[in-house]
Design a protein around this motif. Structure first.
Motif, mmCIF file in Angstrom:
data_model
loop_
_atom_site.group_PDB
_atom_site.id
_atom_site.type_symbol
_atom_site.label_atom_id
_atom_site.label_comp_id
_atom_site.label_asym_id
_atom_site.label_seq_id
_atom_site.Cartn_x
_atom_site.Cartn_y
_atom_site.Cartn_z
ATOM 1 N N ASP A 143 0.880 -21.136 20.437
ATOM 2 C CA ASP A 143 -0.427 -21.678 20.039
ATOM 3 C C ASP A 143 -1.570 -20.885 20.679
ATOM 4 O OD1 ASP A 143 0.806 -23.656 18.528
ATOM 5 O OD2 ASP A 143 0.912 -25.035 20.247
ATOM 6 N N GLY A 144 -1.394 -19.571 20.758
ATOM 7 C CA GLY A 144 -2.435 -18.716 21.298
ATOM 8 C C GLY A 144 -2.513 -18.694 22.812
ATOM 9 N N GLU A 145 -1.704 -19.492 23.469
ATOM 10 C CA GLU A 145 -1.719 -19.546 24.938
ATOM 11 C C GLU A 145 -0.563 -18.724 25.491
ATOM 12 O OE1 GLU A 145 -1.039 -22.765 28.584
ATOM 13 O OE2 GLU A 145 -1.200 -23.450 26.500
ATOM 14 N N ARG A 146 -0.880 -17.884 26.450
ATOM 15 C CA ARG A 146 0.187 -17.076 27.058
ATOM 16 C C ARG A 146 1.030 -17.947 27.980
ATOM 17 N NH1 ARG A 146 1.420 -14.048 31.541
ATOM 18 N NH2 ARG A 146 -0.549 -14.573 32.575
ATOM 19 N N ILE A 147 2.330 -17.983 27.706
ATOM 20 C CA ILE A 147 3.261 -18.745 28.542
ATOM 21 C C ILE A 147 3.777 -17.874 29.678
ATOM 22 C CG2 ILE A 147 5.380 -20.102 28.594
ATOM 23 C CD1 ILE A 147 3.075 -21.304 26.949
ATOM 24 N N GLY A 148 4.116 -16.626 29.351
ATOM 25 C CA GLY A 148 4.568 -15.701 30.379
ATOM 26 C C GLY A 148 5.916 -15.093 30.055
ATOM 27 N N GLY A 149 6.627 -14.671 31.113
ATOM 28 C CA GLY A 149 7.928 -14.030 30.965
ATOM 29 C C GLY A 149 9.041 -15.023 30.728
ATOM 30 N N TYR A 150 10.271 -14.522 30.796
ATOM 31 C CA TYR A 150 11.432 -15.364 30.495
ATOM 32 C C TYR A 150 11.517 -16.576 31.404
ATOM 33 C CZ TYR A 150 16.274 -16.895 30.162
ATOM 34 O OH TYR A 150 17.413 -17.665 30.024
ATOM 35 N N ASP A 151 11.348 -16.374 32.707
ATOM 36 C CA ASP A 151 11.409 -17.504 33.645
ATOM 37 C C ASP A 151 10.300 -18.504 33.360
ATOM 38 O OD1 ASP A 151 13.621 -16.464 34.870
ATOM 39 O OD2 ASP A 151 12.569 -15.711 36.642
ATOM 40 N N ASP A 152 9.130 -18.002 33.008
ATOM 41 C CA ASP A 152 8.007 -18.890 32.693
ATOM 42 C C ASP A 152 8.305 -19.725 31.444
ATOM 43 O OD1 ASP A 152 6.307 -17.963 34.805
ATOM 44 O OD2 ASP A 152 5.967 -16.147 33.633
ATOM 45 N N VAL A 153 8.957 -19.116 30.473
ATOM 46 C CA VAL A 153 9.330 -19.851 29.258
ATOM 47 C C VAL A 153 10.339 -20.948 29.599
ATOM 48 C CG1 VAL A 153 10.423 -19.671 26.980
ATOM 49 C CG2 VAL A 153 8.835 -17.899 27.749
ATOM 50 N N ARG A 154 11.273 -20.631 30.476
ATOM 51 C CA ARG A 154 12.236 -21.656 30.894
ATOM 52 C C ARG A 154 11.514 -22.826 31.572
ATOM 53 N NH1 ARG A 154 17.574 -20.890 30.715
ATOM 54 N NH2 ARG A 154 17.833 -22.508 32.293
ATOM 55 N N ARG A 155 10.576 -22.501 32.446
ATOM 56 C CA ARG A 155 9.818 -23.564 33.112
ATOM 57 C C ARG A 155 9.010 -24.372 32.103
ATOM 58 N NH1 ARG A 155 8.661 -19.094 36.570
ATOM 59 N NH2 ARG A 155 9.883 -19.162 38.508
ATOM 60 N N HIS A 156 8.456 -23.700 31.107
ATOM 61 C CA HIS A 156 7.653 -24.374 30.077
ATOM 62 C C HIS A 156 8.468 -25.443 29.359
ATOM 63 C CE1 HIS A 156 4.563 -24.804 26.961
ATOM 64 N NE2 HIS A 156 5.534 -24.708 26.055
ATOM 65 N N PHE A 157 9.748 -25.164 29.185
ATOM 66 C CA PHE A 157 10.618 -26.119 28.492
ATOM 67 C C PHE A 157 11.369 -27.036 29.460
ATOM 68 C CE2 PHE A 157 10.604 -22.631 25.178
ATOM 69 C CZ PHE A 157 9.781 -23.327 24.295
ATOM 70 N N GLY A 158 10.970 -27.002 30.733
ATOM 71 C CA GLY A 158 11.566 -27.904 31.703
ATOM 72 C C GLY A 158 12.964 -27.529 32.132
ATOM 73 N N LYS A 159 13.314 -26.255 32.026
ATOM 74 C CA LYS A 159 14.649 -25.795 32.400
ATOM 75 C C LYS A 159 14.620 -25.155 33.785
ATOM 76 C CE LYS A 159 16.165 -25.082 27.648
ATOM 77 N NZ LYS A 159 17.130 -26.205 27.715
ATOM 78 N N ALA A 160 15.750 -25.242 34.449
ATOM 79 C CA ALA A 160 15.852 -24.711 35.807
ATOM 80 C C ALA A 160 15.757 -23.186 35.794
ATOM 81 C CB ALA A 160 17.166 -25.137 36.442
ATOM 82 N N VAL A 161 15.167 -22.657 36.849
ATOM 83 C CA VAL A 161 15.072 -21.206 37.039
ATOM 84 C C VAL A 161 15.774 -20.861 38.343
ATOM 85 C CG1 VAL A 161 13.526 -19.249 37.398
ATOM 86 C CG2 VAL A 161 12.907 -21.054 35.768
ATOM 87 N N ALA A 162 16.737 -19.974 38.250
ATOM 88 C CA ALA A 162 17.527 -19.634 39.431
ATOM 89 C C ALA A 162 16.690 -18.885 40.453
ATOM 90 C CB ALA A 162 18.729 -18.783 39.030
ATOM 91 N N ASP A 163 16.874 -19.249 41.726
ATOM 92 C CA ASP A 163 16.220 -18.547 42.825
ATOM 93 C C ASP A 163 17.199 -17.508 43.359
ATOM 94 O OD1 ASP A 163 15.029 -17.627 45.099
ATOM 95 O OD2 ASP A 163 14.792 -19.587 46.069
ATOM 96 N N PRO A 164 16.909 -16.206 43.196
ATOM 97 C CA PRO A 164 17.862 -15.176 43.625
ATOM 98 C C PRO A 164 18.127 -15.183 45.128
ATOM 99 C CG PRO A 164 15.729 -14.201 43.098
ATOM 100 C CD PRO A 164 15.669 -15.630 42.651
ATOM 101 N N ASN A 165 17.248 -15.822 45.905
ATOM 102 C CA ASN A 165 17.431 -15.853 47.356
ATOM 103 C C ASN A 165 18.056 -17.153 47.859
ATOM 104 O OD1 ASN A 165 16.168 -13.280 47.761
ATOM 105 N ND2 ASN A 165 14.188 -14.261 47.426
ATOM 106 N N ALA A 166 18.302 -18.083 46.937
ATOM 107 C CA ALA A 166 18.855 -19.377 47.346
ATOM 108 C C ALA A 166 20.337 -19.252 47.669
ATOM 109 C CB ALA A 166 18.644 -20.400 46.240
ATOM 110 N N THR A 167 20.780 -19.974 48.688
ATOM 111 C CA THR A 167 22.195 -19.994 49.017
ATOM 112 C C THR A 167 22.943 -20.830 47.980
ATOM 113 O OG1 THR A 167 21.865 -21.901 50.479
ATOM 114 C CG2 THR A 167 21.800 -19.713 51.477
#
Length: 260
Positions: A68-92
């Motif tokens: 809708d004309g609004e920039r959501i961002g990269g792949y991780d941002d799109v996942r966040r936009h849809f309420g999906k988890a984003v993996a933290d590469p530094n998380a144990t």
């Protein structure tokens, strides 16, 4: 009379070049489609076009998604936009070892079925430990230097004799292979007993006495597995396997590989 609604639309800018197709662009396109969006797929087919796009929109990376004309961002941002988890590469995480032990357990059951006609044998339990040792050694051997650096943080013998940190994965792999074959017990048993005992004592001291928070080198030097239960279990498994094979070799437990 049926009514159809117009699909929601998204615009995706991603790199598609002769020598490179951005994998995150493919992931973003797939995610948008699974979320019910019709994707207007805009290809950035050269480095110049990609740099011009980044400069125009003030972004540092591609792909970039607009809804809708609004920039959501990269792949991780799109996942966040849809309420999906984003993996933290530094998380144990324990996921690598859970996957590893699950697969070696299935391998042991499969080998037992192939040899004895049933997966439930004592030999399957032995193979599970031996297969695990070999796979763990393989992960360490992918980057011995990185493993040795992490290992030196806590292993008591390696701290006193640095070459041991480089020898360890080879010794673990050798012991595992010999235990799978049931060959050269005079070599595999003492090797597994030595490295397993030293490892168990080292981990116990570092985690439960010194209360240090470290990453485990058990699945290689780049792992994010926390040092503690998993590494202790790995070492105790080697000790148990060595003791079991020593007892079985002495003839005290005849028919150790019989069907359970």
């Amino acid at each position: 009379m049926s009514s159809t609604s117009e699909p929601r639309r998204a615009t995706l800018y991603r790199m598609v070049m002769d020598t490179h197709v951005c994998p995150y662009g493919l992931k973003a396109k797939d995610l948008l489609r699974r979320q019910g969006y019709a994707v207007e797929d805009k290809w950035l087919t050269s480095r110049e076009a990609t740099d011009a796009f980044k400069a125009e929109h003030g972004v540092k990376t591609t792909p970039q998604t607009f809804i809708d004309g609004e920039r959501i961002g990269g792949y991780d941002d799109v996942r966040r936009h849809f309420g999906k988890a984003v993996a933290d590469p530094n998380a144990t995480s324990y996921k690598p070892v859970i996957a590893l032990f699950s697969m070696t357990a299935l391998m042991a059951l499969a080998a037992s079925y192939a040899v004895y006609g049933t997966p439930l044998t004592l030999r399957a339990a032995e193979w599970f430990i031996a297969f695990s040792m070999v796979v763990l050694a393989l992960l360490k051997l992918q980057n011995v230097e990185s493993f040795a650096t992490m290992f030196l943080n806590y292993d008591l013998l390696a701290k006193r004799w640095v070459p041991y940190s480089y020898i360890y994965p080879f010794a673990e792999g050798l012991a595992g292979v010999l235990m799978i074959a049931g060959a050269l017990n005079w070599l595999s048993i003492p090797v597994a007993l030595l490295i397993g005992t030293v490892g168990a004592v080292s981990v116990f001291k570092a985690v439960y006495i010194d209360k240090r928070e470290l990453k485990c080198a058990c699945v290689g030097g780049s792992s994010n597995v926390p040092l503690g239960f998993v590494s202790l279990t790995e070492n105790l498994m080697m000790v148990a396997m060595a003791v079991w094979m020593a007892v079985a070799a002495s003839g005290v437990w005849a028919g150790a590989t019989h069907v359970m």
